[in-house]
Write a protein that holds these residues in place. Structure first.
Motif, short mmCIF file in Angstrom:
data_model
loop_
_atom_site.label_atom_id
_atom_site.label_comp_id
_atom_site.label_asym_id
_atom_site.label_seq_id
_atom_site.Cartn_x
_atom_site.Cartn_y
_atom_site.Cartn_z
N ARG A 92 -16.81 -38.78 -13.64
CA ARG A 92 -17.90 -38.35 -12.76
C ARG A 92 -19.25 -38.90 -13.21
O ARG A 92 -20.05 -39.34 -12.38
CB ARG A 92 -17.98 -36.82 -12.68
CG ARG A 92 -16.81 -36.18 -11.96
CD ARG A 92 -17.07 -34.70 -11.70
NE ARG A 92 -18.02 -34.52 -10.63
CZ ARG A 92 -19.14 -33.81 -10.72
NH1 ARG A 92 -19.49 -33.26 -11.87
NH2 ARG A 92 -19.95 -33.67 -9.67
N SER A 93 -19.53 -38.86 -14.50
CA SER A 93 -20.84 -39.29 -14.98
C SER A 93 -21.07 -40.77 -14.72
O SER A 93 -22.16 -41.18 -14.28
CB SER A 93 -20.97 -39.00 -16.48
OG SER A 93 -19.93 -39.62 -17.21
N LEU B 178 -21.58 -41.33 -10.99
CA LEU B 178 -22.91 -40.91 -10.55
C LEU B 178 -23.96 -41.96 -10.87
O LEU B 178 -24.83 -42.26 -10.05
CB LEU B 178 -23.29 -39.58 -11.20
CG LEU B 178 -24.67 -39.02 -10.84
CD1 LEU B 178 -24.78 -38.77 -9.34
CD2 LEU B 178 -24.95 -37.73 -11.62
N TRP C 112 -17.19 -38.28 -6.03
CA TRP C 112 -17.88 -37.54 -7.08
C TRP C 112 -17.72 -36.03 -6.88
O TRP C 112 -17.44 -35.29 -7.82
CB TRP C 112 -19.35 -37.93 -7.09
CG TRP C 112 -20.17 -37.27 -8.17
CD1 TRP C 112 -20.23 -37.63 -9.48
CD2 TRP C 112 -21.03 -36.14 -8.01
NE1 TRP C 112 -21.08 -36.80 -10.16
CE2 TRP C 112 -21.59 -35.87 -9.29
CE3 TRP C 112 -21.39 -35.35 -6.93
CZ2 TRP C 112 -22.48 -34.83 -9.49
CZ3 TRP C 112 -22.28 -34.30 -7.15
CH2 TRP C 112 -22.81 -34.05 -8.41
N LEU D 122 -14.04 -34.97 -7.51
CA LEU D 122 -13.71 -34.91 -8.94
C LEU D 122 -14.22 -33.63 -9.57
O LEU D 122 -13.57 -33.05 -10.44
CB LEU D 122 -14.32 -36.12 -9.66
CG LEU D 122 -13.65 -37.46 -9.38
CD1 LEU D 122 -14.46 -38.59 -9.99
CD2 LEU D 122 -12.23 -37.48 -9.89
N LYS D 123 -15.38 -33.16 -9.12
CA LYS D 123 -15.91 -31.89 -9.62
C LYS D 123 -15.00 -30.74 -9.20
O LYS D 123 -14.69 -29.85 -10.00
CB LYS D 123 -17.32 -31.64 -9.08
CG LYS D 123 -17.93 -30.33 -9.55
CD LYS D 123 -19.33 -30.14 -8.99
CE LYS D 123 -19.93 -28.81 -9.48
NZ LYS D 123 -21.28 -28.59 -8.93
N THR E 271 -11.90 -30.85 -11.32
CA THR E 271 -12.16 -30.36 -12.67
C THR E 271 -12.23 -28.84 -12.69
O THR E 271 -11.65 -28.19 -13.58
CB THR E 271 -13.49 -30.93 -13.20
OG1 THR E 271 -13.41 -32.36 -13.20
CG2 THR E 271 -13.76 -30.44 -14.61
#
Length: 264
Positions: free
Chosen positions: A206-207, A210, A245, A248-249, A252
């Motif tokens: 994710r990071s 982003l 994105w 994926l959050k 998680t």
């Protein structure tokens, strides 16, 4: 009202589809010279091409506005077809092949939107208002996430490829950003983008996603002509990356919840 998993992705992709239609349509109204090359694939001359551009452009803008106020699945399906056709016309007219895959978001974002809004109520349902999914179905969300990863891989690798071959517009972007050796920056950026594309395909982070989303949405504003409309037209790319994105959050959070349940 709190939005569910699929609903968040639904709204992101719906806006992305509208951006694609509207941005593309504006260029039809303006009369983008390079479009003559695409019309020539069908044997249409320059004079006729310029006459057809405003008609196609107005149709695209209308479709985009409908996606914002009254979306139907038939329009989304048309964007999948139209987006793929217009992307394919680029290599068919002599442009490099990565021009096609770099625009995977244009036809991929509406495709994922269709997957989220699967409906088996017959032909008439394709012309009824397409509302956000009211329930979260794991199998449908999993299919959408997989599709988003493939599409993100294509558009990232396509953009990286264009950097490596030194696409003129990209070199102009880096020059406008103040880089002295724009060709060297293009090589570095292309290599990084190809690496990120592989990570997105195998195991997206994710990071990293982003950071690239911010980079892409920012640099797209530095096209040498009609910057705002160029940016809007690429809504499918931003929408795909943003939707992935968000997904994926959600994935998680779901894993954390399952872990807590097992421990408990």
């Amino acid at each position: 009202m709190r939005l569910g998993k699929e609903q968040k992705i639904y709204y992101i992709l719906r806006i992305a589809c509208a951006m694609c239609f509207i941005g593309h349509g504006v260029f039809g109204i303006i009369g983008k010279a390079i479009w003559c090359n695409y019309f020539s694939v069908f044997g249409i001359g320059q004079v006729t091409a310029y006459r057809l551009m405003p008609i196609l452009g107005s149709s695209d803008i209308l479709m985009g506005l409908l996606m914002l106020v009254y979306p139907v699945r038939a329009i989304v399906l048309w964007l999948v077809i139209w987006g793929f056709i217009t992307a394919t016309l680029r290599p068919l007219s002599g442009e490099p092949f990565p021009e096609l895959i770099e625009r995977a978001g244009n036809f991929g974002a509406p495709l994922i939107l269709l997957i989220l809004c699967i409906n088996s109520r017959g032909l008439s349902s394709w012309f009824k208002k397409m509302n956000a999914p009211v329930d979260d179905r794991p199998e449908r969300l999993e299919m959408a996430m997989l599709g988003l990863r493939y599409i993100a891989f294509l558009l990232l690798s396509g953009h990286g490829w264009l950097n490596l071959i030194g696409k003129k517009e990209l070199i102009s972007q880096y020059t406008a950003l103040g880089f002295h050796d724009a060709h060297k920056i293009a090589m570095i950026a292309g290599s990084i983008e190809l690496a990120i594309a592989l990570f997105v395909l195998i195991k997206p982070v994710r990071s990293v996603l982003l950071v690239f989303l911010i980079w892409k949405t920012g640099t797209e504003l530095f096209y040498p002509h009609w910057e705002a409309f160029e940016w809007i037209e690429r809504g499918g790319s931003y929408g795909t990356l943003l939707a992935l994105w968000v997904a994926l959050k959600l994935e998680t959070n779901a894993c954390l919840c399952n872990s807590e349940f097992v421990v408990g």
